[in-house]
Design an enzyme around this catalytic site. Structure first.
Site, PDB file in Angstrom:
ATOM      1  N   ARG B 113       0.811  -1.227   0.000  1.00 31.22           N
ATOM      2  CA  ARG B 113       0.000   0.000   0.000  1.00 31.22           C
ATOM      3  C   ARG B 113       0.842   1.275   0.000  1.00 31.22           C
ATOM      4  NH1 ARG B 113      -3.083  -2.883   3.913  1.00 31.22           N
ATOM      5  NH2 ARG B 113      -4.837  -3.925   2.928  1.00 31.22           N
ATOM      6  N   LYS B 135       2.000  11.380 -11.396  1.00 31.70           N
ATOM      7  CA  LYS B 135       1.188  10.452 -12.179  1.00 31.70           C
ATOM      8  C   LYS B 135       2.023   9.213 -12.476  1.00 31.70           C
ATOM      9  CE  LYS B 135      -2.154  13.113 -14.885  1.00 31.70           C
ATOM     10  NZ  LYS B 135      -2.569  13.362 -16.291  1.00 31.70           N
ATOM     11  N   GLU B 177       7.817  17.811 -24.834  1.00 36.36           N
ATOM     12  CA  GLU B 177       7.043  18.188 -23.647  1.00 36.36           C
ATOM     13  C   GLU B 177       7.428  19.591 -23.165  1.00 36.36           C
ATOM     14  OE1 GLU B 177       4.429  16.686 -22.427  1.00 36.36           O
ATOM     15  OE2 GLU B 177       4.568  14.569 -22.984  1.00 36.36           O
ATOM     16  N   LYS B 213       5.371  22.909 -14.823  1.00 38.58           N
ATOM     17  CA  LYS B 213       4.694  21.737 -14.265  1.00 38.58           C
ATOM     18  C   LYS B 213       4.417  21.924 -12.770  1.00 38.58           C
ATOM     19  CE  LYS B 213       3.932  17.010 -14.657  1.00 38.58           C
ATOM     20  NZ  LYS B 213       4.308  15.778 -15.343  1.00 38.58           N
ATOM     21  N   GLU B 223      -5.876  16.719 -11.163  1.00 40.60           N
ATOM     22  CA  GLU B 223      -6.422  16.971 -12.497  1.00 40.60           C
ATOM     23  C   GLU B 223      -7.939  17.128 -12.503  1.00 40.60           C
ATOM     24  OE1 GLU B 223      -4.354  14.875 -15.703  1.00 40.60           O
ATOM     25  OE2 GLU B 223      -6.245  14.755 -16.758  1.00 40.60           O
ATOM     26  N   ARG B 227      -4.995  21.304 -14.450  1.00 42.21           N
ATOM     27  CA  ARG B 227      -3.936  20.371 -14.836  1.00 42.21           C
ATOM     28  C   ARG B 227      -4.187  19.742 -16.205  1.00 42.21           C
ATOM     29  NH1 ARG B 227      -0.652  15.827 -11.226  1.00 42.21           N
ATOM     30  NH2 ARG B 227       0.563  15.053 -12.976  1.00 42.21           N
ATOM     31  N   ASN B 231      -2.294  18.096 -20.777  1.00 42.65           N
ATOM     32  CA  ASN B 231      -2.636  17.054 -21.757  1.00 42.65           C
ATOM     33  C   ASN B 231      -2.681  17.591 -23.185  1.00 42.65           C
ATOM     34  OD1 ASN B 231      -2.951  15.095 -19.736  1.00 42.65           O
ATOM     35  ND2 ASN B 231      -5.056  15.739 -19.348  1.00 42.65           N
ATOM     36  N   HIS B 234      -2.183  15.459 -26.197  1.00 41.07           N
ATOM     37  CA  HIS B 234      -2.138  14.065 -25.761  1.00 41.07           C
ATOM     38  C   HIS B 234      -3.368  13.238 -26.165  1.00 41.07           C
ATOM     39  CE1 HIS B 234       1.321  15.433 -23.548  1.00 41.07           C
ATOM     40  NE2 HIS B 234       1.543  14.238 -23.034  1.00 41.07           N
ATOM     41  N   HIS B 238      -1.796  10.269 -27.751  1.00 36.39           N
ATOM     42  CA  HIS B 238      -1.861   8.936 -27.131  1.00 36.39           C
ATOM     43  C   HIS B 238      -2.489   7.921 -28.072  1.00 36.39           C
ATOM     44  CE1 HIS B 238      -1.562   9.481 -22.457  1.00 36.39           C
ATOM     45  NE2 HIS B 238      -0.389   9.451 -23.049  1.00 36.39           N
ATOM     46  N   HIS B 251       6.597   8.679 -27.595  1.00 37.97           N
ATOM     47  CA  HIS B 251       5.530   9.475 -26.972  1.00 37.97           C
ATOM     48  C   HIS B 251       5.539  10.936 -27.440  1.00 37.97           C
ATOM     49  CE1 HIS B 251       2.740  10.860 -23.913  1.00 37.97           C
ATOM     50  NE2 HIS B 251       3.626  11.749 -23.518  1.00 37.97           N
TER      51      HIS B 251
END
Lengths: 333, 333
Positions: B113, B135, B177, B213, B223, B227, B231, B234, B238, B251
């Site tokens: 955990r 993330k 990025e 960032k 997000e 935030r 993206n 993306h 993606h 990417h």
């Protein structure tokens, strides 16, 4: 009855009411995609009662077994959610016992980095203990709960009526966690077990147990200190459960065995007649060397030290860090 | 240089310094069990430099491929941690690029955990973007980052020296990025790309990107709103990446393609010469129907709506919810 769980970053209600299963849509938004995760032991009409309140719902039924708390079932559920285009705003309902709740909660915590999750516990074990507190997890091989998260449900619905269909062995198995709650935190709760007919006081037992858990978890959500007392009986109990391949004995039955190692003799004398009342076996033989190997992998271990929980006075627990050698001695007796 | 990331429940430092790889033990506790997760692209001496600072360490080397971000590798790492008796107080170090960081982070978030986790990004992509913000995720089949968590590292160490060994294609891939950060939030950063020699300003580019960032993530860790601007590019990017089986194009290369759909013509005119400078392809052909299928499974989708990010003025982004049909039209052009 209603309890509110108030954590730093999450608040959620726990509703306790006979028949509430058919009224859940009055409390939470079911007008979105809903995945009902349940198991083969849960009567099918419970799931259809839920479905009748949903706009678009699916049922995922796992085998009723601790072995369903594994990565392959986890993966298959995630793939199913993806197949039905579940988004971040949709919701999972865990309808069943601890296995269903722990597994569903871990899916909810990680699918798209977290989606809503509602607990509808239908066993004593899950109503008393596992449905609140936010510990979710799956097993790896035969090591229990080694992969998981702290992830809180949005709401919990305890419908006492669902316990009517629970086999007696399951029923008592779950009540061990209530007995534990009494031993570590609530002498009155222990007294109910000792002095009354359990069945007649079931609702009170569940309510009081949840109050113990609420109080402890609110004070220490992430188990940095106090919350460890909830692990009373679990260090050796989990290991026994793993030793028996997670199936032969139930979780509560193993915790009951584990608790006996960390109480004084006079408390043991009070406790054993209660075990008898609950049809819990006190004489289970196992290879202590092998059980010890499982203890070494316990999450509660920190280097060579494990924080054990001891009860010297009913209603009060203390945390005692012990090295593995000391635990080995206690286990060997 | 040092940045502090200040989130509601986590604060952590980002150190940016040439050669800091050999000084990490001065900043964080390495006197416990350390699992260094790295990949076959990362020079072996980086891992041994880390090991020389540790009391008890292990190296887990994954194949350098987006496909390593999968459940079976995740499972094997967890099993390895268990084998070496890693406890809650031990630590994982992610030494490598985005794949290593995302995968290691998800392991750290869920093993017992949650255990400590340190990022040592060694690529432009991970130094600029993926190592901060929390993330973490793995892929399921060819759907990217569908299983994961928000889980912050305890510290991030950006050693610019590690970029020396990075192949040029990887180098520019990561810089996309940074270019994105300029487009959505920092016109000065965009100007550096437009008007100067990129190599000469690399440290400034990385630093400014991290500032973007930091600012965005501190305002909206989970997000819920702002935030989402990160993206930018993306949603379609993606999907293109997935369409090409996550391997053919990197990417950043796919994000570069995705950004072109959501900018005005005049910005596009400024942007394309920069793409040329960075050897980014603008003419990649793909089956748009199939790419659209991947968009439907995007985490950013909510029912039929997806929040898209648009840039109409350099340095400023806006969030525009669109239904799938509108995105389909944009994709078809």
């Amino acid at each position: 009855m209603k309890l509110n769980i108030n954590l730093k970053n999450a608040q959620y209600p726990v509703y306790l009411e006979r028949g509430i299963l058919s009224k859940i849509s009055q409390y939470v938004n079911l007008q979105r995609k809903i995945m009902i995760i349940t198991d083969t032991n849960v009567p099918k009409n419970y799931a259809t009662t839920l479905q009748s309140q949903c706009k678009e719902s699916y049922i995922y039924r796992i085998q009723a077994s601790e072995h369903s708390k594994c990565l392959s079932v986890f993966e298959d559920i995630c793939r199913t959610l993806l197949k039905y285009h579940f988004s971040r705003n949709d919701c999972i309902i865990a309808l069943g016992g601890g296995v269903v709740g722990d597994l569903s909660g871990f899916v909810a915590s990680s699918y798209m980095r977290g989606i809503d999750f509602i607990q509808v516990p239908t066993t004593t074990l899950s109503q008393i203990d596992s449905s609140i507190g936010g510990k979710v997890a799956i097993n790896l091989d035969d090591t229990k709960n080694i992969i998981g998260a702290f992830y809180q449900p949005k709401a919990v619905f305890v419908d006492f009526d669902t316990l009517k269909t629970l086999p007696r062995r399951h029923y008592y198995n779950g009540l061990v966690e209530a007995l534990k709650a009494g031993l570590i935190y609530d002498k009155k709760l222990f007294d109910i077990f000792e002095n009354t007919n359990i069945d007649d006081h079931l609702e009170e037992i569940i309510y009081r147990s949840l109050c113990v858990k609420k109080d402890v978890v609110e004070k220490d959500e992430k188990e940095m200190g106090l919350r460890k007392i909830l692990n009373f009986g679990h260090t050796i109990g989990h290991a026994i459960e793993s030793y028996f391949d997670l199936t032969t004995y139930y979780h509560g039955e193993c915790v009951a065995l584990g608790m006996l190692y960390f109480i004084d003799e006079d408390i043991k004398k009070q406790l054993l007649p209660i075990y008898e009342k609950m049809h819990l076996s006190q004489n289970v033989s196992y290879n202590k060397e092998k059980v010890f190997q499982y203890i070494k992998n316990d999450k509660k271990a920190s280097g060579n030290l494990i924080t054990t929980v001891q009860v010297k006075q009913i209603g009060k627990a203390s945390l005692v860090p012990m090295d593995l050698q000391q635990i080995y001695q206690i286990l060997k007796g």
